[in-house]
Design a protein around this motif. Sequence first.
Motif, PDB file in Angstrom:
ATOM      1  N   GLN A   1      -8.065  21.871 -37.191  1.00 16.18           N
ATOM      2  CA  GLN A   1      -7.076  21.205 -36.348  1.00 16.18           C
ATOM      3  C   GLN A   1      -6.762  22.027 -35.107  1.00 16.18           C
ATOM      4  OE1 GLN A   1      -3.450  18.543 -37.746  1.00 16.18           O
ATOM      5  NE2 GLN A   1      -2.885  20.679 -37.892  1.00 16.18           N
ATOM      6  N   ARG A   2      -6.650  23.347 -35.270  1.00 12.62           N
ATOM      7  CA  ARG A   2      -6.384  24.222 -34.108  1.00 12.62           C
ATOM      8  C   ARG A   2      -7.581  24.240 -33.154  1.00 12.62           C
ATOM      9  NH1 ARG A   2      -3.689  27.194 -38.233  1.00 12.62           N
ATOM     10  NH2 ARG A   2      -5.541  28.451 -38.654  1.00 12.62           N
ATOM     11  N   GLU A   3      -8.798  24.173 -33.698  1.00 16.56           N
ATOM     12  CA  GLU A   3      -9.993  24.088 -32.849  1.00 16.56           C
ATOM     13  C   GLU A   3      -9.987  22.820 -32.001  1.00 16.56           C
ATOM     14  OE1 GLU A   3     -13.460  24.305 -35.247  1.00 16.56           O
ATOM     15  OE2 GLU A   3     -13.478  26.498 -35.365  1.00 16.56           O
ATOM     16  N   LYS A   4      -9.527  21.721 -32.585  1.00 15.42           N
ATOM     17  CA  LYS A   4      -9.514  20.450 -31.877  1.00 15.42           C
ATOM     18  C   LYS A   4      -8.581  20.476 -30.671  1.00 15.42           C
ATOM     19  CE  LYS A   4     -11.274  17.048 -33.172  1.00 15.42           C
ATOM     20  NZ  LYS A   4     -12.575  16.409 -32.868  1.00 15.42           N
ATOM     21  N   LEU A   5      -7.547  21.303 -30.713  1.00 19.57           N
ATOM     22  CA  LEU A   5      -6.639  21.440 -29.569  1.00 19.57           C
ATOM     23  C   LEU A   5      -7.395  21.839 -28.307  1.00 19.57           C
ATOM     24  CD1 LEU A   5      -3.612  23.364 -31.153  1.00 19.57           C
ATOM     25  CD2 LEU A   5      -3.687  20.946 -30.530  1.00 19.57           C
ATOM     26  N   LEU A   6      -8.409  22.687 -28.472  1.00 17.01           N
ATOM     27  CA  LEU A   6      -9.158  23.208 -27.328  1.00 17.01           C
ATOM     28  C   LEU A   6     -10.135  22.194 -26.765  1.00 17.01           C
ATOM     29  CD1 LEU A   6      -9.929  26.767 -28.786  1.00 17.01           C
ATOM     30  CD2 LEU A   6      -7.990  26.066 -27.359  1.00 17.01           C
ATOM     31  N   GLN A   7     -10.396  21.117 -27.495  1.00 17.82           N
ATOM     32  CA  GLN A   7     -11.366  20.125 -27.048  1.00 17.82           C
ATOM     33  C   GLN A   7     -10.750  19.034 -26.176  1.00 17.82           C
ATOM     34  OE1 GLN A   7     -13.547  18.677 -30.470  1.00 17.82           O
ATOM     35  NE2 GLN A   7     -13.901  20.744 -31.272  1.00 17.82           N
ATOM     36  N   PHE A   8      -9.424  19.039 -26.069  1.00 18.26           N
ATOM     37  CA  PHE A   8      -8.742  18.060 -25.226  1.00 18.26           C
ATOM     38  C   PHE A   8      -8.379  18.695 -23.885  1.00 18.26           C
ATOM     39  CE2 PHE A   8      -8.166  16.193 -29.376  1.00 18.26           C
ATOM     40  CZ  PHE A   8      -8.122  14.821 -29.144  1.00 18.26           C
ATOM     41  N   ASP A   9      -8.416  17.881 -22.817  1.00 16.41           N
ATOM     42  CA  ASP A   9      -7.964  18.338 -21.502  1.00 16.41           C
ATOM     43  C   ASP A   9      -6.454  18.336 -21.398  1.00 16.41           C
ATOM     44  OD1 ASP A   9     -10.597  18.608 -20.644  1.00 16.41           O
ATOM     45  OD2 ASP A   9     -10.721  16.509 -20.001  1.00 16.41           O
ATOM     46  N   LEU A  10      -5.792  17.699 -22.356  1.00 19.78           N
ATOM     47  CA  LEU A  10      -4.331  17.615 -22.358  1.00 19.78           C
ATOM     48  C   LEU A  10      -3.731  18.775 -23.151  1.00 19.78           C
ATOM     49  CD1 LEU A  10      -4.100  13.798 -23.130  1.00 19.78           C
ATOM     50  CD2 LEU A  10      -3.758  14.883 -20.909  1.00 19.78           C
ATOM     51  N   PRO A  11      -2.475  19.135 -22.860  1.00 15.43           N
ATOM     52  CA  PRO A  11      -1.808  20.225 -23.605  1.00 15.43           C
ATOM     53  C   PRO A  11      -1.321  19.747 -24.978  1.00 15.43           C
ATOM     54  CG  PRO A  11      -0.318  19.359 -21.945  1.00 15.43           C
ATOM     55  CD  PRO A  11      -1.640  18.659 -21.727  1.00 15.43           C
ATOM     56  N   GLY A  31       2.189  13.481 -25.380  1.00 17.15           N
ATOM     57  CA  GLY A  31       2.616  12.245 -24.749  1.00 17.15           C
ATOM     58  C   GLY A  31       3.512  12.509 -23.551  1.00 17.15           C
ATOM     59  N   ASP A  32       3.398  11.655 -22.515  1.00 21.42           N
ATOM     60  CA  ASP A  32       4.298  11.697 -21.361  1.00 21.42           C
ATOM     61  C   ASP A  32       4.486  10.277 -20.842  1.00 21.42           C
ATOM     62  OD1 ASP A  32       2.017  11.094 -19.898  1.00 21.42           O
ATOM     63  OD2 ASP A  32       1.696  13.162 -19.227  1.00 21.42           O
ATOM     64  N   TYR A  33       4.994  10.147 -19.625  1.00 20.71           N
ATOM     65  CA  TYR A  33       5.309   8.833 -19.085  1.00 20.71           C
ATOM     66  C   TYR A  33       4.076   7.941 -18.927  1.00 20.71           C
ATOM     67  CZ  TYR A  33       3.391  10.549 -14.684  1.00 20.71           C
ATOM     68  OH  TYR A  33       2.558  11.051 -13.726  1.00 20.71           O
ATOM     69  N   SER A  34       2.881   8.554 -18.833  1.00 21.09           N
ATOM     70  CA  SER A  34       1.678   7.772 -18.572  1.00 21.09           C
ATOM     71  C   SER A  34       0.956   7.301 -19.832  1.00 21.09           C
ATOM     72  CB  SER A  34       0.701   8.597 -17.724  1.00 21.09           C
ATOM     73  OG  SER A  34       0.273   9.742 -18.444  1.00 21.09           O
ATOM     74  N   GLY A  35       1.252   7.923 -20.965  1.00 21.98           N
ATOM     75  CA  GLY A  35       0.575   7.542 -22.191  1.00 21.98           C
ATOM     76  C   GLY A  35       0.625   8.647 -23.234  1.00 21.98           C
ATOM     77  N   TYR A  74      -0.307   3.702 -20.682  1.00 20.89           N
ATOM     78  CA  TYR A  74       0.680   2.628 -20.656  1.00 20.89           C
ATOM     79  C   TYR A  74       0.445   1.611 -19.543  1.00 20.89           C
ATOM     80  CZ  TYR A  74       3.367   5.567 -23.876  1.00 20.89           C
ATOM     81  OH  TYR A  74       3.770   6.307 -24.947  1.00 20.89           O
ATOM     82  N   ASP A  75       0.077   2.050 -18.341  1.00 19.68           N
ATOM     83  CA  ASP A  75      -0.075   1.162 -17.183  1.00 19.68           C
ATOM     84  C   ASP A  75      -1.503   0.670 -17.029  1.00 19.68           C
ATOM     85  OD1 ASP A  75       2.600   1.459 -16.600  1.00 19.68           O
ATOM     86  OD2 ASP A  75       2.264   3.209 -15.314  1.00 19.68           O
ATOM     87  N   ASN A  99      -7.387   1.625 -23.659  1.00 17.72           N
ATOM     88  CA  ASN A  99      -6.961   2.508 -24.750  1.00 17.72           C
ATOM     89  C   ASN A  99      -8.140   2.659 -25.699  1.00 17.72           C
ATOM     90  OD1 ASN A  99      -6.641   0.350 -26.898  1.00 17.72           O
ATOM     91  ND2 ASN A  99      -5.160  -0.361 -25.365  1.00 17.72           N
ATOM     92  N   GLN A 100      -8.086   3.712 -26.454  1.00 16.45           N
ATOM     93  CA  GLN A 100      -9.221   4.054 -27.306  1.00 16.45           C
ATOM     94  C   GLN A 100      -8.727   4.438 -28.689  1.00 16.45           C
ATOM     95  OE1 GLN A 100     -12.279   6.569 -25.510  1.00 16.45           O
ATOM     96  NE2 GLN A 100     -12.519   7.668 -27.444  1.00 16.45           N
ATOM     97  N   TYR A 101      -9.406   3.898 -29.698  1.00 18.09           N
ATOM     98  CA  TYR A 101      -9.071   4.223 -31.079  1.00 18.09           C
ATOM     99  C   TYR A 101     -10.360   4.400 -31.872  1.00 18.09           C
ATOM    100  CZ  TYR A 101      -7.298   3.814 -35.843  1.00 18.09           C
ATOM    101  OH  TYR A 101      -7.011   4.049 -37.171  1.00 18.09           O
TER     102      TYR A 101
END
Length: 254
Positions: free
Chosen positions: A63-73, A115-119, A170-171, A175-177
Amino acid sequence: MGLFFLYHSTIPDMAMRCFLPIFVFIFAISGNPTARLYAQVKLSVGATAGYASFSMKDLKAYQREKLLQFDLPMKVVDEFPPYLNYGANFTVNTKSGLFEAFLGHTSTGGRIHYGDYSGYASEELLAKMTYVGLMAATRLFKVKSVGVYGGIQALHYFNTLKINDTEVLYDSDWNQYNSFSVKSMNIAFAPVIEIQHQVKKFLLKTNISYEMHVCGSLAYDENGDYTLKNASEDDVKLDPSGIRWNLGIGYILN
């Protein structure tokens, strides 16, 4: 069926080595054949519910490794917390000890999220574990109608890990699942202390144990050709080793 045969050459052999000492122990606490024939035996069925904690060392690291694979914080929101453990049992009590067959289920999960205002984006790791087991215990002492037992459990776990990936804007209509599951089987040992109190035809029980698991690899397919791996290409395993504490009630059949 394919997943079962994936472990045909390893898990059953391990299971035999696990369960054979329990049967030997059962024979030892039951005494000689003449004593067994005339011993006072109580048969009961019951249900339990309680607390289960989980090591999940591999999955926490994954799970901690997966954090590094996202461009988001992304941040870890849930990290496989303790959860409810419940089951049913059939128990044979003698003057010197007890033997029990049981089955049960427990679950836990991990989640990373941003999550933030954009999604938002998240990944869930949902672990479900169903098990069967045997327990043999000898009575350590008894005070009036309260008996204290010490023994060992051997368990066979059937595990499913479901991984859900979600990204939503959101706008936007975009979306992806994505969702998939991997499965494994474990063998576990657990030293156990149990306290029983008989009230007429009912047995009130509580026990505490610590499970130690020998874990199989989490496989995508029935043949086990593809397994869940970490960044180092090592197999990721579902390890629910930890404390089990249960309360239960049984009904004496005879």
